[in-house]
Design a protein around this motif. Sequence first.
Motif, PDB file in Angstrom:
ATOM      1  N   GLY A  28      52.267 -22.846  12.534  1.00 19.09           N
ATOM      2  CA  GLY A  28      52.534 -24.255  12.794  1.00 19.09           C
ATOM      3  C   GLY A  28      51.287 -25.011  13.223  1.00 19.09           C
ATOM      4  N   ILE A  29      50.474 -24.380  14.052  1.00 16.44           N
ATOM      5  CA  ILE A  29      49.223 -25.013  14.486  1.00 16.44           C
ATOM      6  C   ILE A  29      48.286 -25.167  13.290  1.00 16.44           C
ATOM      7  CG2 ILE A  29      47.151 -24.681  15.899  1.00 16.44           C
ATOM      8  CD1 ILE A  29      49.057 -23.323  17.977  1.00 16.44           C
ATOM      9  N   ASP A  30      48.164 -24.126  12.480  1.00 18.99           N
ATOM     10  CA  ASP A  30      47.313 -24.195  11.286  1.00 18.99           C
ATOM     11  C   ASP A  30      47.789 -25.285  10.331  1.00 18.99           C
ATOM     12  OD1 ASP A  30      45.773 -22.112  12.257  1.00 18.99           O
ATOM     13  OD2 ASP A  30      46.698 -20.594  10.963  1.00 18.99           O
ATOM     14  N   TYR A  31      49.102 -25.367  10.134  1.00 22.87           N
ATOM     15  CA  TYR A  31      49.641 -26.401   9.252  1.00 22.87           C
ATOM     16  C   TYR A  31      49.315 -27.794   9.785  1.00 22.87           C
ATOM     17  CZ  TYR A  31      52.409 -23.058   6.522  1.00 22.87           C
ATOM     18  OH  TYR A  31      52.814 -22.047   5.696  1.00 22.87           O
ATOM     19  N   GLY A  32      49.380 -27.970  11.103  1.00 22.84           N
ATOM     20  CA  GLY A  32      49.028 -29.258  11.692  1.00 22.84           C
ATOM     21  C   GLY A  32      47.567 -29.611  11.445  1.00 22.84           C
ATOM     22  N   LEU A  33      46.687 -28.633  11.611  1.00 20.39           N
ATOM     23  CA  LEU A  33      45.258 -28.868  11.328  1.00 20.39           C
ATOM     24  C   LEU A  33      45.042 -29.161   9.847  1.00 20.39           C
ATOM     25  CD1 LEU A  33      43.702 -26.042  13.537  1.00 20.39           C
ATOM     26  CD2 LEU A  33      43.713 -28.508  14.013  1.00 20.39           C
ATOM     27  N   ASN A  34      45.735 -28.428   8.987  1.00 18.23           N
ATOM     28  CA  ASN A  34      45.646 -28.687   7.548  1.00 18.23           C
ATOM     29  C   ASN A  34      46.152 -30.084   7.208  1.00 18.23           C
ATOM     30  OD1 ASN A  34      44.722 -26.068   7.230  1.00 18.23           O
ATOM     31  ND2 ASN A  34      46.696 -25.271   6.544  1.00 18.23           N
ATOM     32  N   SER A  35      47.226 -30.491   7.861  1.00 24.20           N
ATOM     33  CA  SER A  35      47.791 -31.818   7.645  1.00 24.20           C
ATOM     34  C   SER A  35      46.774 -32.902   8.004  1.00 24.20           C
ATOM     35  CB  SER A  35      49.071 -31.972   8.480  1.00 24.20           C
ATOM     36  OG  SER A  35      49.661 -33.213   8.268  1.00 24.20           O
ATOM     37  N   TYR A  36      46.107 -32.718   9.133  1.00 19.52           N
ATOM     38  CA  TYR A  36      45.075 -33.678   9.562  1.00 19.52           C
ATOM     39  C   TYR A  36      43.950 -33.755   8.525  1.00 19.52           C
ATOM     40  CZ  TYR A  36      41.172 -35.706  12.051  1.00 19.52           C
ATOM     41  OH  TYR A  36      40.100 -36.495  12.388  1.00 19.52           O
ATOM     42  N   GLU A  37      43.456 -32.607   8.096  1.00 21.58           N
ATOM     43  CA  GLU A  37      42.350 -32.585   7.128  1.00 21.58           C
ATOM     44  C   GLU A  37      42.772 -33.179   5.783  1.00 21.58           C
ATOM     45  OE1 GLU A  37      39.151 -31.968   7.600  1.00 21.58           O
ATOM     46  OE2 GLU A  37      39.590 -31.571   9.717  1.00 21.58           O
ATOM     47  N   TYR A  38      43.972 -32.856   5.332  1.00 17.86           N
ATOM     48  CA  TYR A  38      44.471 -33.401   4.065  1.00 17.86           C
ATOM     49  C   TYR A  38      44.631 -34.916   4.154  1.00 17.86           C
ATOM     50  CZ  TYR A  38      47.456 -33.950  -0.060  1.00 17.86           C
ATOM     51  OH  TYR A  38      47.983 -34.341  -1.262  1.00 17.86           O
ATOM     52  N   GLY A  39      45.149 -35.385   5.267  1.00 22.23           N
ATOM     53  CA  GLY A  39      45.291 -36.829   5.455  1.00 22.23           C
ATOM     54  C   GLY A  39      43.949 -37.534   5.466  1.00 22.23           C
ATOM     55  N   LYS A  40      42.972 -36.937   6.117  1.00 20.90           N
ATOM     56  CA  LYS A  40      41.633 -37.530   6.177  1.00 20.90           C
ATOM     57  C   LYS A  40      40.999 -37.553   4.782  1.00 20.90           C
ATOM     58  CE  LYS A  40      38.246 -35.300   8.250  1.00 20.90           C
ATOM     59  NZ  LYS A  40      37.397 -34.667   9.271  1.00 20.90           N
ATOM     60  N   GLU A  41      41.206 -36.478   4.038  1.00 20.90           N
ATOM     61  CA  GLU A  41      40.617 -36.354   2.701  1.00 20.90           C
ATOM     62  C   GLU A  41      41.239 -37.322   1.696  1.00 20.90           C
ATOM     63  OE1 GLU A  41      41.256 -33.120  -0.814  1.00 20.90           O
ATOM     64  OE2 GLU A  41      40.815 -32.310   1.180  1.00 20.90           O
ATOM     65  N   LYS A  42      42.555 -37.514   1.773  1.00 16.52           N
ATOM     66  CA  LYS A  42      43.262 -38.289   0.748  1.00 16.52           C
ATOM     67  C   LYS A  42      43.684 -39.700   1.161  1.00 16.52           C
ATOM     68  CE  LYS A  42      43.569 -35.121  -2.467  1.00 16.52           C
ATOM     69  NZ  LYS A  42      42.958 -35.275  -3.777  1.00 16.52           N
ATOM     70  N   PHE A  43      43.894 -39.922   2.468  1.00 10.87           N
ATOM     71  CA  PHE A  43      44.528 -41.171   2.883  1.00 10.87           C
ATOM     72  C   PHE A  43      43.794 -41.917   3.990  1.00 10.87           C
ATOM     73  CE2 PHE A  43      47.843 -38.236   1.370  1.00 10.87           C
ATOM     74  CZ  PHE A  43      48.275 -38.950   0.264  1.00 10.87           C
ATOM     75  N   SER A  44      42.543 -41.587   4.246  1.00  8.23           N
ATOM     76  CA  SER A  44      41.797 -42.311   5.290  1.00  8.23           C
ATOM     77  C   SER A  44      41.535 -43.740   4.819  1.00  8.23           C
ATOM     78  CB  SER A  44      40.471 -41.608   5.594  1.00  8.23           C
ATOM     79  OG  SER A  44      39.577 -41.768   4.515  1.00  8.23           O
ATOM     80  N   SER A  45      41.230 -44.615   5.744  1.00  5.80           N
ATOM     81  CA  SER A  45      40.969 -46.012   5.377  1.00  5.80           C
ATOM     82  C   SER A  45      39.766 -46.113   4.445  1.00  5.80           C
ATOM     83  CB  SER A  45      40.781 -46.876   6.622  1.00  5.80           C
ATOM     84  OG  SER A  45      39.750 -46.362   7.420  1.00  5.80           O
ATOM     85  N   ASP A  46      38.765 -45.260   4.623  1.00  9.84           N
ATOM     86  CA  ASP A  46      37.607 -45.267   3.724  1.00  9.84           C
ATOM     87  C   ASP A  46      38.013 -44.906   2.295  1.00  9.84           C
ATOM     88  OD1 ASP A  46      35.838 -45.964   5.737  1.00  9.84           O
ATOM     89  OD2 ASP A  46      35.220 -43.898   6.130  1.00  9.84           O
ATOM     90  N   VAL A  47      38.797 -43.855   2.162  1.00  5.94           N
ATOM     91  CA  VAL A  47      39.234 -43.409   0.841  1.00  5.94           C
ATOM     92  C   VAL A  47      40.100 -44.479   0.185  1.00  5.94           C
ATOM     93  CG1 VAL A  47      40.660 -41.706  -0.390  1.00  5.94           C
ATOM     94  CG2 VAL A  47      39.061 -40.962   1.383  1.00  5.94           C
ATOM     95  N   ILE A  48      41.044 -45.010   0.921  1.00  7.22           N
ATOM     96  CA  ILE A  48      41.965 -46.009   0.364  1.00  7.22           C
ATOM     97  C   ILE A  48      41.225 -47.289  -0.015  1.00  7.22           C
ATOM     98  CG2 ILE A  48      43.987 -47.467   0.880  1.00  7.22           C
ATOM     99  CD1 ILE A  48      44.633 -44.487   0.401  1.00  7.22           C
ATOM    100  N   SER A  49      40.310 -47.750   0.831  1.00  5.94           N
ATOM    101  CA  SER A  49      39.572 -48.988   0.518  1.00  5.94           C
ATOM    102  C   SER A  49      38.712 -48.804  -0.728  1.00  5.94           C
ATOM    103  CB  SER A  49      38.744 -49.458   1.708  1.00  5.94           C
ATOM    104  OG  SER A  49      37.783 -48.503   2.067  1.00  5.94           O
ATOM    105  N   LYS A  50      38.101 -47.637  -0.909  1.00 10.32           N
ATOM    106  CA  LYS A  50      37.314 -47.383  -2.125  1.00 10.32           C
ATOM    107  C   LYS A  50      38.207 -47.400  -3.363  1.00 10.32           C
ATOM    108  CE  LYS A  50      33.643 -44.876   0.182  1.00 10.32           C
ATOM    109  NZ  LYS A  50      33.069 -43.586   0.525  1.00 10.32           N
ATOM    110  N   GLU A  51      39.416 -46.860  -3.236  1.00 10.52           N
ATOM    111  CA  GLU A  51      40.357 -46.877  -4.361  1.00 10.52           C
ATOM    112  C   GLU A  51      40.784 -48.307  -4.704  1.00 10.52           C
ATOM    113  OE1 GLU A  51      41.388 -44.420  -6.464  1.00 10.52           O
ATOM    114  OE2 GLU A  51      39.872 -43.214  -5.414  1.00 10.52           O
ATOM    115  N   TYR A  52      41.023 -49.140  -3.676  1.00 10.70           N
ATOM    116  CA  TYR A  52      41.354 -50.546  -3.919  1.00 10.70           C
ATOM    117  C   TYR A  52      40.223 -51.249  -4.653  1.00 10.70           C
ATOM    118  CZ  TYR A  52      45.624 -50.897  -1.100  1.00 10.70           C
ATOM    119  OH  TYR A  52      46.890 -50.777  -0.611  1.00 10.70           O
ATOM    120  N   ILE A  53      38.996 -51.027  -4.222  1.00 14.72           N
ATOM    121  CA  ILE A  53      37.846 -51.667  -4.863  1.00 14.72           C
ATOM    122  C   ILE A  53      37.739 -51.231  -6.315  1.00 14.72           C
ATOM    123  CG2 ILE A  53      35.313 -51.760  -4.872  1.00 14.72           C
ATOM    124  CD1 ILE A  53      35.516 -51.709  -1.747  1.00 14.72           C
ATOM    125  N   LYS A  54      37.934 -49.942  -6.584  1.00 15.03           N
ATOM    126  CA  LYS A  54      37.916 -49.462  -7.971  1.00 15.03           C
ATOM    127  C   LYS A  54      38.998 -50.159  -8.800  1.00 15.03           C
ATOM    128  CE  LYS A  54      37.244 -44.797  -7.139  1.00 15.03           C
ATOM    129  NZ  LYS A  54      37.476 -43.401  -7.508  1.00 15.03           N
TER     130      LYS A  54
END
Length: 104
Positions: free
Chosen positions: A71-97
């Motif tokens: 459960g702890i590992d999944y939580g850490l994975n969830s954080y990393e996946y969210g940062k990789e795919k859904f951070s404001s930087d990632v989303i704003s770059k996708e909007y600009i594209k």
Amino acid sequence: HHVIVLPSIYGETLNMVILECMRIGRTQLISNLPANIPLNKDGITGYFCNAGDSSSWEQNILKISSEIKMGIDYGLNSYEYGKEKFSSDVISKEYIKDFNRLLN
């Protein structure tokens, strides 16, 4: 560890609750609805459960509660996946594209 349990029966277009929980590193137990599919990596950030099927929820709740480290590992994975795919930087770059694609 902390877990988000979100037994939705009807989907949303983008589930902000899941995104917010990813941002704080929560393990996900969520319904396998189409809008939720991109937000969870089943068996890595948590588990999908069958919407409306209480035995599916029970099985996954017992599985995650019996394996604290998982459960702890999944939580850490969830954080990393969210940062990789859904951070404001990632989303704003996708909007600009997308805007540039529309303008050209």
